[in-house]
Design a protein around this motif. Structure first.
Motif, PDB file in Angstrom:
ATOM      1  N   THR A  67       0.904  -1.210   0.108  1.00 21.63           N
ATOM      2  CA  THR A  67      -0.076  -0.045  -0.046  1.00 21.63           C
ATOM      3  C   THR A  67       0.815   1.171   0.125  1.00 21.63           C
ATOM      4  O   THR A  67       1.976   1.346   0.892  1.00 21.63           O
ATOM      5  CB  THR A  67      -0.969   0.030   1.218  1.00 21.63           C
ATOM      6  OG1 THR A  67      -1.498  -1.210   1.405  1.00 21.63           O
ATOM      7  CG2 THR A  67      -1.964   1.164   1.120  1.00 21.63           C
ATOM      8  N   THR A  68       0.590   2.330  -0.788  1.00 22.71           N
ATOM      9  CA  THR A  68       1.367   3.389  -0.820  1.00 22.71           C
ATOM     10  C   THR A  68       0.519   4.595  -0.847  1.00 22.71           C
ATOM     11  O   THR A  68      -0.654   4.726  -1.011  1.00 22.71           O
ATOM     12  CB  THR A  68       2.116   3.468  -2.291  1.00 22.71           C
ATOM     13  OG1 THR A  68       1.215   3.560  -3.356  1.00 22.71           O
ATOM     14  CG2 THR A  68       3.015   2.260  -2.451  1.00 22.71           C
ATOM     15  N   SER A  69       1.110   5.737  -0.684  1.00 25.47           N
ATOM     16  CA  SER A  69       0.470   7.156  -0.458  1.00 25.47           C
ATOM     17  C   SER A  69       1.445   7.900  -1.601  1.00 25.47           C
ATOM     18  O   SER A  69       2.519   8.454  -1.085  1.00 25.47           O
ATOM     19  CB  SER A  69       0.462   7.716   0.760  1.00 25.47           C
ATOM     20  OG  SER A  69      -0.071   8.909   0.716  1.00 25.47           O
ATOM     21  N   TYR A  74       2.618   3.572   2.642  1.00 21.24           N
ATOM     22  CA  TYR A  74       1.673   4.057   3.457  1.00 21.24           C
ATOM     23  C   TYR A  74       1.589   3.125   4.833  1.00 21.24           C
ATOM     24  O   TYR A  74       1.458   1.588   4.473  1.00 21.24           O
ATOM     25  CB  TYR A  74       0.282   3.794   2.600  1.00 21.24           C
ATOM     26  CG  TYR A  74      -0.904   4.284   3.534  1.00 21.24           C
ATOM     27  CD1 TYR A  74      -1.080   6.015   3.848  1.00 21.24           C
ATOM     28  CD2 TYR A  74      -1.760   3.606   4.237  1.00 21.24           C
ATOM     29  CE1 TYR A  74      -2.127   6.266   4.342  1.00 21.24           C
ATOM     30  CE2 TYR A  74      -2.824   4.071   4.977  1.00 21.24           C
ATOM     31  CZ  TYR A  74      -3.076   5.259   5.134  1.00 21.24           C
ATOM     32  OH  TYR A  74      -4.003   5.945   5.968  1.00 21.24           O
ATOM     33  N   SER A 218      -5.141   1.106   8.576  1.00 17.33           N
ATOM     34  CA  SER A 218      -3.981   2.352   8.808  1.00 17.33           C
ATOM     35  C   SER A 218      -4.003   2.457  10.134  1.00 17.33           C
ATOM     36  O   SER A 218      -4.376   2.362  11.153  1.00 17.33           O
ATOM     37  CB  SER A 218      -5.160   3.625   8.321  1.00 17.33           C
ATOM     38  OG  SER A 218      -4.459   4.856   8.616  1.00 17.33           O
ATOM     39  N   SER A 239      -5.715   7.932   8.065  1.00 17.22           N
ATOM     40  CA  SER A 239      -6.775   7.877   6.803  1.00 17.22           C
ATOM     41  C   SER A 239      -7.745   8.885   7.319  1.00 17.22           C
ATOM     42  O   SER A 239      -8.782   9.332   6.436  1.00 17.22           O
ATOM     43  CB  SER A 239      -7.245   6.674   6.308  1.00 17.22           C
ATOM     44  OG  SER A 239      -7.723   5.903   7.424  1.00 17.22           O
ATOM     45  N   MET A 285       3.797  11.789   1.485  1.00 16.56           N
ATOM     46  CA  MET A 285       2.535  11.171   1.475  1.00 16.56           C
ATOM     47  C   MET A 285       1.255  12.161   0.509  1.00 16.56           C
ATOM     48  O   MET A 285       1.753  13.451   0.600  1.00 16.56           O
ATOM     49  CB  MET A 285       1.842  11.208   2.941  1.00 16.56           C
ATOM     50  CG  MET A 285       2.442  10.102   3.652  1.00 16.56           C
ATOM     51  SD  MET A 285       1.755   9.909   5.285  1.00 16.56           S
ATOM     52  CE  MET A 285       2.701   8.495   6.100  1.00 16.56           C
ATOM     53  N   SER A 332      -4.193   7.093  -0.030  1.00 17.36           N
ATOM     54  CA  SER A 332      -3.365   5.898  -0.242  1.00 17.36           C
ATOM     55  C   SER A 332      -4.114   5.148  -1.428  1.00 17.36           C
ATOM     56  O   SER A 332      -5.533   5.690  -1.769  1.00 17.36           O
ATOM     57  CB  SER A 332      -3.454   4.969   0.785  1.00 17.36           C
ATOM     58  OG  SER A 332      -4.911   4.335   1.281  1.00 17.36           O
ATOM     59  N   SER A 333      -3.186   4.414  -2.026  1.00 14.99           N
ATOM     60  CA  SER A 333      -3.477   3.373  -3.091  1.00 14.99           C
ATOM     61  C   SER A 333      -4.543   2.332  -2.363  1.00 14.99           C
ATOM     62  O   SER A 333      -4.767   2.507  -1.091  1.00 14.99           O
ATOM     63  CB  SER A 333      -2.288   2.790  -3.847  1.00 14.99           C
ATOM     64  OG  SER A 333      -1.802   1.974  -2.647  1.00 14.99           O
TER      65      SER A 333
END
Length: 557
Positions: A67-69, A74, A218, A239, A285, A332-333
């Motif tokens: 998971t990325t931001s 993330y 999260s 989030s 982010m 985030s993705s």
């Protein structure tokens, strides 16, 4: 010690009847890594590993968060009461011919209940390092970004905070060792026996992996706020949209005591009120303005100013005119994970010849083990009174756990996901619906009066909630001893995963369900509009018998 025994494998502590013990590694069939959501992992355990200790066998698994931001890691964790067990949607054990020996559906939900109720709080520092199990529930205060029990997918944030400037964080993979909650592996009822793989003719263990969006939570800001003159820790998921105001520049956003950011200045090393590592905002982010249709940008800097507020600098003003205030959240993705490595470690126990003969005789007669079976029954929204007819597809039972899952929240994020963290409706903000319940078995009502359950402690429920807790403890007992019924925090009860219990039989016996379908009577006490549609996950705990002869393997209730 027998020649060739490895002390690291426990060979110096052999019990009577054992010739040797040693760990064996079994790799999955097909690919060795790269597994992700909704896939299955299959292990074939050859009959050459004749007997092994299932209780001391485990999955060795290396998981990486994808998971990325805005292209940066993330920070997430598994639900703290589940740990890495969250990965397993279903766990199935068969012989090599496909005969099903044991099958636990929605394994992660069931295991989460066991983890939450059957662990002491002081064990989490240890088991979080092994299984990722860190708390009784997944609420934000148990998902703090600066808590080493849950920040296993990011670099230690304390190494990235200098002075009042908060730096970016990197991601990493993490290794977990997961014991398997199967009755044949001695996970339930205090059993501890060898698994007779030779007599079964070899076994196949299949793991069905869970969707990522259900199990990656999260991490949360964990910072000080001043309430009535006292410094308290306040936790909000990274989030979550948080209120802020413009700073000195159009692209500066200040978060203060209103949302849990009020640090002491100057900082005091080691003081809980000056742990800058608890700030979840990190450079790189992605962020967006929730009040302007999602105007997006990314974080270019994070500092603590001279009054203890958190100041976030963004790549743009996010559509917010200066001066002004708005609600900003980190984006985030889609949640995603991959498994870099997975293997099954079994503790092979090689019996002496005389012991093998005794095992063979026992297998012909049959060996008992505890297990569970899942049934799902739905109830409609806005239904004030519901009667759930629990079908007796198995003939005997020890206890029943009825778990209400709000169907509208089965794919929700974080602790709002009711499949991983079932709760009554009043858990939701603005929802006041609570319930009363009573089981009916053979025209006998259990308990003998309807029990009203509420999240808020008051004189109204001073008798009912303890009665409910007692019923939960008794219904857990056939599988595992209850140690914590509720996390004591603020003015709320029911913070553990919620289930409606009934014990059907005392220890050492089971209850016949032939021609006796138990009924669960539910009365909702809130407004009709607050009553949500439920998919009840009903676990029927029972005793099975496994027998093996020259004619094959038989599993019976």
């Amino acid at each position: 010690m027998n020649q060739g025994q490895d002390p690291a494998n426990g060979g110096e502590n052999l019990q009577a009847g054992l010739a040797s013990v040693k760990y064996k590694s079994i790799l999955p069939m097909g690919k060795q890594s790269g597994y992700t959501e909704n896939e299955k992992v299959q292990f074939d355990i050859p009959p050459e590993i004749g007997y092994f200790d299932g209780k001391q066998s485990y999955l060795n698994i290396v998981v990486r968060n994808l998971t990325t931001s805005n292209g940066t890691p993330y920070p997430v964790c598994f639900p703290p009461h589940l740990g890495a067990h969250a990965l397993i949607n279903r766990l199935q054990l068969q012989d090599t011919r496909g005969m099903e020996l044991e099958n636990i559906e929605q394994y992660n939900l069931y295991t989460g209940i066991l983890n939450s109720y059957c662990n002491d709080s002081d064990t989490y520092n240890t088991i979080s390092k092994v299984e990722g199990i860190a708390a009784h529930n997944p609420l934000p205060h148990n998902r703090a970004i600066n808590d080493p029990k849950v920040n296993y997918f990011i670099e230690n944030p304390s190494s990235n905070v200098s002075s009042n400037v908060i730096a970016a964080i990197g991601g990493k993979a993490n290794t977990f060792c997961l014991p398997l909650n199967l009755g044949l592996f001695s996970a339930f009822g205090g059993e501890h026996m060898a698994y007779p793989n030779l007599d079964v003719g070899g076994s196949r263990l299949t793991i069905y992996l869970e969707q990522a969006n259900r199990i990656l939570n999260s991490l949360a800001h964990n910072c000080p706020a001043v309430v009535a003159g006292a410094h308290l820790r306040v936790s909000n998921a990274i989030s979550t949209p948080l209120k802020c105001v413009n700073g000195g520049a159009p692209n500066e956003f200040i978060f203060d005591n209103d949302v849990g950011f009020n640090f002491l200045i100057p900082p005091v090393t080691g003081d809980i009120n000056n742990d800058y590592c608890g700030v979840g905002f990190r450079p790189g982010m992605g962020i967006q303005n929730s009040d302007t249709g999602g105007t997006a940008g990314h974080i270019t800097g994070v500092v603590i100013n001279n009054t203890g507020q958190v100041v976030v600098t963004a790549s743009s003003n996010l559509g917010l005119a200066s001066p002004g205030q708005s609600n900003i959240r980190v984006t985030s993705s889609a949640p995603a994970y991959t498994i870099d490595k997975i293997e099954l470690k079994v503790l092979e126990t090689i019996p002496s010849p005389n012991t093998i003969s005794q095992i063979r005789k026992a297998m012909m007669r049959g060996i008992n083990f505890q297990s569970t079976q899942l049934t799902k029954i739905s109830t409609g929204a806005e239904l004030i009174n519901a009667i759930i007819d629990i079908p007796s597809s198995i003939t005997r039972a020890l206890s029943i756990w009825s778990v209400p899952v709000d169907t509208t929240q089965m794919n929700a994020e974080n602790d709002a996901n009711t499949l991983m963290y079932p709760q009554i409706d009043s858990q939701k903000v603005g929802n006041a619906n609570e319930i009363s319940y009573q089981y009916q078995v053979r025209n006998i009502l259990v308990p003998n009066r309807s029990v009203a359950i509420t999240r808020t402690r008051s004189s109204v429920n001073q008798n009912d909630n303890p009665t409910f807790y007692n019923q939960q403890a008794m219904a857990l007992r056939p599988m595992r001893e209850a140690k914590c019924i509720a996390e004591q925090r603020a003015a709320e009860d029911l913070t553990n995963p919620f289930f409606i219990p009934i014990l059907l039989a005392p220890h050492g016996s089971s209850f016949s369900l032939i021609d006796t379908d138990p009924l669960l009577r539910i009365e909702n006490t809130g407004a009709q509009a607050d009553i949500t549609q439920k998919l009840y996950h009903i676990y029927i705990n029972h005793t099975r018998m496994l027998s093996a002869t020259d004619g094959g393997v038989v599993v019976s209730i």
